[in-house]
Scaffold this motif. Sequence first.
Motif: not given
Length: 108
Positions: A83-87, A93-105
């Motif tokens: 139900n989600t997509i995680t980007w 500079n190699g800094k890592v960030e993650r964002y999670q969103y619910r999928n459409r539907g």
Amino acid sequence: MPPKVDREKCDGCKAEKESLCEQVCPGDLMHLGEDQKAFCRMPRDCWDCMSCIKACPKGALETRIPYQLGYHVARLIPMMGTNTITWTCIDLNGKVERYQYRNRGSDD
Ligand code: SF4
Ligand code: SF4
């Protein structure tokens, strides 16, 4: 920019009649080479829709962020969940960030 293929991870979607990245590309750009590894056959025609990247079951595709935004070391990698997509965003500079969103539907 065309998707970058990790040739170690790509298995050519052996379980499928046609590889998933070939199936979903709206421009019919993804193709398997003789070695059964995917590649974008017309890189200049890719418009970064990321459909192939989201569809790849092996996580073998990632997009390079255009140099105007982050130079070539910066990248965006999606991971599809039920139900989600995680980007995962890796910046210059190699800094890592993650964002999670619910999928459409998704209904929860
Ligand atoms: S979807 Fe992924 S594993 Fe399948 S052929 Fe394309 S890059 Fe390779
Ligand atoms: S990013 Fe979109 S247009 Fe580009 S190769 Fe993948 S599916 Fe095709």
